[in-house]
Design an enzyme around this catalytic site. Structure first.
Site, short mmCIF file in Angstrom:
data_model
loop_
_atom_site.label_atom_id
_atom_site.label_comp_id
_atom_site.label_asym_id
_atom_site.label_seq_id
_atom_site.Cartn_x
_atom_site.Cartn_y
_atom_site.Cartn_z
N ASP A 48 0.82 -1.21 0.00
CA ASP A 48 0.00 0.00 0.00
C ASP A 48 0.86 1.26 0.00
OD1 ASP A 48 -2.35 -1.43 0.04
OD2 ASP A 48 -2.26 -1.67 2.21
N HIS A 71 5.22 20.89 5.54
CA HIS A 71 3.85 21.10 5.04
C HIS A 71 3.10 19.78 5.01
CE1 HIS A 71 6.15 20.04 1.45
NE2 HIS A 71 5.03 19.65 0.88
N ASP A 75 4.01 13.08 1.14
CA ASP A 75 5.44 12.75 1.07
C ASP A 75 6.24 13.47 2.16
OD1 ASP A 75 4.79 15.04 -0.47
OD2 ASP A 75 6.73 14.96 -1.49
N HIS A 76 5.54 14.23 3.03
CA HIS A 76 6.20 14.89 4.16
C HIS A 76 5.61 14.50 5.52
CE1 HIS A 76 8.54 17.58 1.48
NE2 HIS A 76 7.57 17.20 0.67
N HIS A 139 3.51 27.00 -2.13
CA HIS A 139 3.55 25.62 -2.62
C HIS A 139 2.12 25.25 -2.96
CE1 HIS A 139 4.87 21.60 -3.16
NE2 HIS A 139 4.53 21.12 -1.99
N ASP A 193 14.73 22.28 -2.71
CA ASP A 193 13.83 21.39 -3.44
C ASP A 193 14.24 21.20 -4.90
OD1 ASP A 193 11.57 20.10 -4.47
OD2 ASP A 193 10.27 21.88 -4.32
N HIS A 362 -4.15 22.23 -14.22
CA HIS A 362 -3.32 22.03 -13.04
C HIS A 362 -1.98 22.73 -13.23
CE1 HIS A 362 -1.64 20.12 -9.53
NE2 HIS A 362 -0.64 19.62 -10.24
N HIS A 366 6.09 23.13 -7.55
CA HIS A 366 7.54 23.23 -7.32
C HIS A 366 8.19 24.21 -8.28
CE1 HIS A 366 7.45 19.60 -4.76
NE2 HIS A 366 6.49 19.24 -5.58
N HIS A 388 15.04 16.47 -2.17
CA HIS A 388 13.76 16.12 -2.79
C HIS A 388 13.92 15.85 -4.29
CE1 HIS A 388 11.71 18.75 0.54
NE2 HIS A 388 12.37 17.70 1.01
#
Ligand SMILES: [Zn+2]
Ligand SMILES: [Zn+2]
Length: 552
Positions: A48, A71, A75-76, A139, A193, A362, A366, A388
């Site tokens: 998963d 944030h 992924d954080h 962001h 980043d 969209h 970044h 990152h």
């Protein structure tokens, strides 16, 4: 003076996209920046999600002063529900990020013991010998921050995830003046980043998406269904604003989207001044061109609302001819296949589908190359570590740093587990700690190893053959011919002769060794080796072979 050394150890997110985690260690103090997850790649069958291996931290648990979260993206923060109970340290974040963390922790019943501290953008706090200041960054989620970390050896700036949108939808633009101040003061190390270090120029503003949504809401003949990440609060806001302009009502479908929206409304990050948000039971009888749905499923996740709608499997919402579906998200690498299948299914049902390749629905969150260079120029760090990103992103970002004058020797491309030691004068990679993937499979964390994954791969590729061997209880001798059942290996009708031959083969080898009651492990290995060889010769495939003994 030799004591003035700081260790920087990435445990995730360097050399890969996702599961970001950076460790900073100075004498007896450790701080952790971010605790993210990664979505599995296609070959990680049945997994998963993936979280960082924190064995290094578990050994030094008493030194850890806290986890700082930049944030609220998965992924954080995504690994917190799994790692926080093991580490039991306070977590520092802004308000919205804390809200998102609470939603996650609650899902896994880990909220009650958590110590969650809210720090506003611009605020400071002290963790051992580190003093940390949040600075606002723009962001694709509100309340994102970068970090200014005052350490005994100098100032460190960590960008978090950022871009330089001067007209963001919600939240503040990246605080460039604060960074310029620091640059003048002298920054020892910048971590920045690298996710979009491949892209030339500047990332377009979120406003572009707002304009597209306005056109869609005005022109769509029927209902509009927008799908995005539940954490993309600013996109949800854009949908609400645009719907209000065109007298449409907005229905939020799906649990994670509803939970996030409710929390964001309560905390004031989402606003509905015109009262366009509606409950699903108000839907009945409403004209189709007055309806907007917001839902998850932008990644083609099999259990998401959009995918269930696409497969005519959603309880409340069915796709109708004339619906317009907007996929407002970038595909996460590895999910393209799932997304394309979902889009195909939606088209088949007569819907119009708008996605990144066909309309500006969209923009990503970044910075592109020019933004990365601007940050480097403002901060003017002595040392630079790109963070990152996969290795190519990190390499390209390092090249950008060199193009603006940071010496190659002062730029360090690290991978997960590397130890970078820095002093005010020098930096050096001095070793490696344990790092890697911990697999989460349903409810179990970490007990899925590479062997399990190898087995799943083998099963998916070459199938399985079960050999049932009946043995006489007293004599230990074979009774009749062994039975062979196969799944996903060969067409059992076409290959009946070959399978039959393999039954004889098993019978023969067992008869050979059968003058004494056979040792099961011996029979097991023998059957497996023989059939492995035979099937490979016949088919060039290696099915998983499972011998079973029944005594009769
Ligand atoms: Zn992010
Ligand atoms: Zn990220």
């Amino acid at each position: 003076m030799t004591k003035l050394r700081l260790k920087l150890i990435p445990l995730g997110g360097l050399g890969e996209i996702g599961k970001n985690m950076m460790v900073m260690e100075y004498e007896d103090d450790i701080i952790i920046i971010d605790a993210g997850l990664m979505f599995p790649e296609e070959e990680m069958l049945g997994i998963d999600l993936v979280i960082p291996d924190i064995n290094y931290l578990l050994e030094k648990r008493e030194k850890i002063r806290g986890i700082i979260i930049t944030h609220g993206h998965e992924d954080h923060v995504g690994a917190l529900p799994y790692l926080l109970p093991q580490l039991d340290v306070p977590v520092y974040s802004t308000k919205l990020t804390q809200g998102l963390i609470s939603v996650k922790l609650k899902e896994r019943k880990a909220l009650s013991e958590a110590k969650l501290m809210v720090i506003p953008p611009g605020g400071q706090f002290t963790l051992g010998k580190f003093r940390v200041e949040f600075f606002p960054v723009c962001h694709s989620i509100p309340d994102a921050v970068g970090l200014i970390i005052y350490t005994p050896i100098g100032i460190i700036v960590h960008s978090g995830d950022f871009k330089l949108d001067y007209t963001p939808v919600s939240g503040k633009p990246t605080d460039l003046s604060r960074l310029a101040q620091l640059g003048a003061q002298g920054v020892l190390l910048l971590l920045s980043d690298s996710t979009y270090a491949e892209l030339l120029g500047y990332t377009p503003s979120e406003r572009v998406v707002g304009e597209t949504l306005d056109h869609i809401m005005a022109d769509a003949p029927g209902r509009v269904i927008v799908t995005t990440f539940s954490s993309l609060v600013s996109r949800i806001q854009q949908v609400i604003d645009s719907a209000a302009k065109h007298q449409r009502r907005v229905f939020i479908v799906g649990r994670s989207m509803s939970d996030t929206a409710r929390m964001a409304l309560e905390l004031g990050y989402l606003n509905d001044p015109d009262g366009v948000l509606a409950r699903l039971d108000e839907l009945k009888g409403m004209p189709r061109n007055k309806v907007v749905f917001i839902t998850t499923g932008s990644q083609g996740e099999p259990t998401s609302a959009l995918v269930r709608m696409a497969n005519r499997d959603h309880r409340q919402v069915h796709i109708l001819r004339g619906d317009t579906i907007v996929i407002s998200a970038t595909p996460i690498p590895g999910n393209e296949g799932l997304i394309n299948r979902t889009v195909d299914n939606l088209f088949k049902q007569g819907a119009q589908v708008l996605y990144g390749k066909v309309a500006p629905v969209h923009v990503h969150g970044h910075g592109s190359q020019e933004e990365l260079k601007l940050l480097l120029n403002l901060v003017k760090p002595k040392f630079f570590v790109p963070i990152h990103g996969e290795y190519r992103h990190l390499s390209l970002h390092a090249k950008l740093a060199q193009s603006v004058g940071i010496p190659e020797d002062n730029t360090f491309i690290l991978e997960d587990g590397d130890i970078l030691e820095i002093s005010p004068q020098w930096g050096k990679i001095t070793g490696k700690v344990t790092s890697g993937n911990v697999y989460v499979d349903g409810l179990s964390v970490g007990d899925i190893g590479s062997v399990v994954l190898r087995n799943r791969r083998m099963l998916s590729r070459d199938g399985i053959v079960v050999v049932i061997i009946a043995v006489n209880k007293q004599t230990g001798k074979l009774v009749g011919r062994p039975d062979i059942v196969s799944r996903g290996f060969v067409d059992t009708r076409e290959s009946r002769d070959m399978l039959d031959e393999s039954r004889d083969l098993v019978a023969r080898i067992l008869d050979h060794s059968g003058d004494r009651p056979a040792e099961w492990s011996f029979v097991n290995t023998k059957v497996r080796d023989t059939l492995n060889k035979f099937y490979y010769e016949q088919t060039k495939r290696r099915p998983m072979i499972l011998p079973f003994m029944v005594t009769v």
